[in-house]
Design a protein around this motif. Sequence first.
Motif, PDB file in Angstrom:
ATOM      1  N   ALA A  26       0.816  -1.211   0.000  1.00 54.31           N
ATOM      2  CA  ALA A  26       0.000   0.000   0.000  1.00 54.31           C
ATOM      3  C   ALA A  26       0.848   1.258   0.000  1.00 54.31           C
ATOM      4  CB  ALA A  26      -0.921   0.008   1.218  1.00 54.31           C
ATOM      5  N   THR A  27       2.131   1.115   0.207  1.00 56.16           N
ATOM      6  CA  THR A  27       3.013   2.289   0.246  1.00 56.16           C
ATOM      7  C   THR A  27       4.189   2.079  -0.695  1.00 56.16           C
ATOM      8  OG1 THR A  27       4.315   1.374   2.078  1.00 56.16           O
ATOM      9  CG2 THR A  27       2.402   2.736   2.651  1.00 56.16           C
ATOM     10  N   ALA A 112       2.084  -1.466   5.612  1.00 59.56           N
ATOM     11  CA  ALA A 112       0.673  -1.454   5.220  1.00 59.56           C
ATOM     12  C   ALA A 112       0.505  -2.128   3.864  1.00 59.56           C
ATOM     13  CB  ALA A 112       0.159  -0.017   5.168  1.00 59.56           C
ATOM     14  N   TYR A 113      -0.598  -2.856   3.715  1.00 60.24           N
ATOM     15  CA  TYR A 113      -0.897  -3.570   2.472  1.00 60.24           C
ATOM     16  C   TYR A 113      -2.360  -3.342   2.098  1.00 60.24           C
ATOM     17  CZ  TYR A 113       3.146  -6.143   4.331  1.00 60.24           C
ATOM     18  OH  TYR A 113       4.359  -6.478   4.886  1.00 60.24           O
ATOM     19  N   TYR A 114      -2.639  -3.523   0.805  1.00 60.56           N
ATOM     20  CA  TYR A 114      -4.020  -3.585   0.345  1.00 60.56           C
ATOM     21  C   TYR A 114      -4.362  -5.043   0.061  1.00 60.56           C
ATOM     22  CZ  TYR A 114      -4.270   1.493  -0.295  1.00 60.56           C
ATOM     23  OH  TYR A 114      -4.283   2.844  -0.093  1.00 60.56           O
ATOM     24  N   ARG A 130     -16.166  -5.957   3.991  1.00 63.94           N
ATOM     25  CA  ARG A 130     -15.915  -4.509   3.996  1.00 63.94           C
ATOM     26  C   ARG A 130     -17.083  -3.766   4.637  1.00 63.94           C
ATOM     27  NH1 ARG A 130     -16.142  -2.169  -1.724  1.00 63.94           N
ATOM     28  NH2 ARG A 130     -18.365  -2.241  -1.191  1.00 63.94           N
ATOM     29  N   VAL A 158     -10.457   1.276   3.839  1.00 61.69           N
ATOM     30  CA  VAL A 158      -9.892   2.506   3.279  1.00 61.69           C
ATOM     31  C   VAL A 158     -10.597   2.747   1.948  1.00 61.69           C
ATOM     32  CG1 VAL A 158      -7.829   3.672   2.435  1.00 61.69           C
ATOM     33  CG2 VAL A 158      -7.663   2.128   4.393  1.00 61.69           C
ATOM     34  N   ALA A 163      -7.728  -2.616   3.787  1.00 62.93           N
ATOM     35  CA  ALA A 163      -6.283  -2.507   3.982  1.00 62.93           C
ATOM     36  C   ALA A 163      -5.887  -3.326   5.201  1.00 62.93           C
ATOM     37  CB  ALA A 163      -5.872  -1.055   4.170  1.00 62.93           C
ATOM     38  N   HIS A 165      -2.751  -3.585   8.055  1.00 61.63           N
ATOM     39  CA  HIS A 165      -1.518  -3.074   8.650  1.00 61.63           C
ATOM     40  C   HIS A 165      -0.841  -4.217   9.398  1.00 61.63           C
ATOM     41  CE1 HIS A 165      -2.395   1.244   8.011  1.00 61.63           C
ATOM     42  NE2 HIS A 165      -3.652   0.843   8.116  1.00 61.63           N
TER      43      HIS A 165
END
Length: 356
Positions: A26-27, A112-114, A130, A158, A163, A165
């Motif tokens: 995610a980053t 962090a990941y999606y 979700r 998100v 997401a 963490h």
Amino acid sequence: MLHVRSIWNGAISFGLVSIPIKLVNATESHSISFRQIHTEDGGRIRYRKFCELEDREVTQSEIGKGYEDADGTVVPITDEDLAQLPIPTAKTIEIVAFVPGDRIDPLQMDAAYYLAASGAPAAKPYTLLREALKRSNKVAIAKFALRGRERLGMLRVVGDAIAMHGLLWPDEVRAPEGVAPDAGVTVRDKELDLADALMDTLGEVELEDLHDEYREAVEEVIAAKAAGETPREAPEPAKGGKVLDLMAALEKSVRAAKESRGEEPAEVTRLPQRKTARSTPKQTAGKKSTAATTKKTAAKKTTAAKKSTASTASTAKSTSKKTAATTKSTATKSTATKSTAKKTAAKKATARKRTA
């Protein structure tokens, strides 16, 4: 998300519901990377991997994993060994609980990941999870295995995505022992008021408006040197002195923050201070002169009175001494006269006796 390469494929285990997903970063890092070079000729410095037994360079395809035991023995471990670990999280993100988001200590936050739905069959259960997270205002705590170890994760919503963490295990977070000041420090209410004023003046900020000035400066230096130009010199840093007066420093900070925003300088009321000779209001020149004259006149009169009194006392003392001396002298003479008369009478009596 299709253009981002997944780093892990598996499924989310939500009770008996299984959601196929792909894990993507995610980053991303925008840091400028540098190469190591030989300073004399600019040649690249490279690290080659050699086998100790064969004393030759090996390729990446020949390199595997191994665990070194306490006695130096190396136990080979393959990717297949890790893939067949007898734990449910080897290829599954297993949700174990749902908790309020404020229960998670930010110190535990890691990468962090999606979580991307993998294929059409995953769309419905993905959306269900979700929406359930949205309505509950909670986050999901999960366990998963990645890069050779089991990890802890926190799932949250998100936008329209889920997401995750990575979380450090609680025993991986150090206690803040020995970090806070040892000595007892008392903060006054007025100091807190000024700190609040400074916080209000600085206000909030849109994180999107912040940017990496260091990276921009490095890019400018690289561009200048690539063009054969001399990079511009950095401005002189502001000289910071020792903060001896916390109140003064806070007041100055509030004013500077106000001015930087184009606002009027803040009106700050200082704490009442003890009255000193310097803080006493100055009198006008006329009053000061009159007071000085009056003071001098009074002083002269007092001195004259003291001198007069001293002179009178001295005269009286001298007269007393003279009177005492005269009285003493008269008494002495009287005693002498009486003694002479007695002697004369005695002589006459003796003469009469002889004549008879």
